[in-house]
Design an enzyme around this catalytic site. Sequence first.
Site, PDB file in Angstrom:
ATOM      1  N   ASP A 311      37.350  48.883  35.710  1.00  0.00           N
ATOM      2  CA  ASP A 311      38.428  48.897  34.877  1.00  0.00           C
ATOM      3  C   ASP A 311      37.763  49.440  33.473  1.00  0.00           C
ATOM      4  OD1 ASP A 311      39.874  47.901  36.767  1.00  0.00           O
ATOM      5  OD2 ASP A 311      39.990  45.956  35.823  1.00  0.00           O
TER       6      ASP A 311
HETATM    7  C1  26A Z   1      48.870  44.945  42.900  1.00  0.00           C
HETATM    8  N1  26A Z   1      47.668  44.463  42.709  1.00  0.00           N
HETATM    9  C2  26A Z   1      46.936  43.768  43.930  1.00  0.00           C
HETATM   10  C3  26A Z   1      47.045  44.170  41.608  1.00  0.00           C
HETATM   11  C4  26A Z   1      45.770  43.566  41.634  1.00  0.00           C
HETATM   12  C5  26A Z   1      45.188  43.875  40.076  1.00  0.00           C
HETATM   13  N2  26A Z   1      45.863  44.188  39.245  1.00  0.00           N
HETATM   14  C6  26A Z   1      47.147  45.128  39.449  1.00  0.00           C
HETATM   15  N3  26A Z   1      47.638  44.850  40.808  1.00  0.00           N
HETATM   16  N4  26A Z   1      44.765  43.173  41.851  1.00  0.00           N
HETATM   17  C7  26A Z   1      43.943  42.555  41.091  1.00  0.00           C
HETATM   18  N5  26A Z   1      43.954  43.044  39.867  1.00  0.00           N
HETATM   19  C8  26A Z   1      43.389  43.114  38.708  1.00  0.00           C
HETATM   20  O1  26A Z   1      42.166  43.637  39.133  1.00  0.00           O
HETATM   21  C9  26A Z   1      41.275  43.262  37.771  1.00  0.00           C
HETATM   22  C10 26A Z   1      39.850  43.515  38.191  1.00  0.00           C
HETATM   23  O2  26A Z   1      39.546  45.053  38.323  1.00  0.00           O
HETATM   24  C11 26A Z   1      42.913  41.714  38.405  1.00  0.00           C
HETATM   25  O3  26A Z   1      43.758  41.116  37.452  1.00  0.00           O
HETATM   26  C12 26A Z   1      41.528  41.778  37.515  1.00  0.00           C
HETATM   27  O4  26A Z   1      41.702  41.402  36.113  1.00  0.00           O
END
Ligand code: 26A
Length: 359
Positions: A311
């Site tokens: 990110d």
């Molecule tokens: C729909 N899903 C599975 C997700 C996520 C996500 N953010 C949005 N939608 N699953 C994990 N994360 C985020 O990825 C970040 C690390 O790259 C987590 O909240 C974490 O901060």
Amino acid sequence: MAAQKNYRLLCLENPLLDIIADGDQTTLDTYKIKANDAILAEPQHLGIYDDFLNNRNAVLSAGGAAQNTARGAQYILPADSVVFLGGVGKDKYADILNETAAKAGLRVEYRVDEKVGTGRCAVVVTPGNRSMVTDLGAANHYDLEHLQSPAIWPLVQAAEAYYIGGYHLTVCPPAIMALAKEAAANDKTFVLSISAPFIPLAFKDALDATLPYLDFVIGNEGEAAAFGNVHGISDIDLGNVDGTSTTADLKKIAQYMADLPKENTKRKRVAIVTHGSQPTLVAIQGETEVKEYPVRLIAKEDIVDPIGAGDAFAAGLVAGIIEGKSLDLSIDQGQWLASLSLKELGASYPFPKQTFTPS
Ligand code: 26A
């Protein structure tokens, strides 16, 4: 109206609260999850949140992949440059997300759901890896109505670039497509991160519908491999994508993504594949050579956790695009911010603020 002119970058995805705990193989086995993955919680996973909070000294930290990117871009850009949209509940987790955004100078415009709680992401940290289990909660109720409301649409119109977390393809493709079309019609920059292997694997049609609109597409090696496999141009073992042996395939996939037909022909598409500590691969539409950009290596003992490194990379890159930096410098800035994020707990950036110096 004048104030809205400042918000040059608009980001959309799922605001989540990360519940982070160290774990081991037993933790992974208990919840039947892989060491390095991101999944949507199924009923058998739902015990993980209370388990982490009650028994494992879990740390709470603002998350949601694109919200992390939005905070990271605002870290670099002048005040009031970035606005983030998504859905939250009316609870203490939403309070934490609001506070973190305020501290970072990020403007958040949440759709607040009175009935559903804020989304949670359990993050299991094992040496060098992180596994994420997400219960989307209120984030799953984001809708086109919020995006097109009189309070929000002017922000969309005023922004000059949109950044979409691919995870949102499970939530509200109509909102993503509305932004995609707005970008193409007005020659704005449209960026999407694939976010996780399950997006191309299980949400292929929704992802494919965005492809003609993408000016920048970003994925890591696992996401690119999943994309390549479902598009029939690679046959990579998705359980083992890390090796250098996949580099040639990943380059082919990057070039394929870059060369797909494009709606706005005024901009050439750029496809970027990150590959952990191996060089970042960059393909440009119509060009034959896929360029390699070595990452900023940091000592293993300086890495706190890999949460949010991807990110942060996207944040540095997108900030560079907004600043009008060259592609080379924007990639370098992404790699720089990723290296800072690796040294922080969760998806965060160091304070006092550091400034980018080209490598
Ligand atoms: C729909 N899903 C599975 C997700 C996520 C996500 N953010 C949005 N939608 N699953 C994990 N994360 C985020 O990825 C970040 C690390 O790259 C987590 O909240 C974490 O901060």
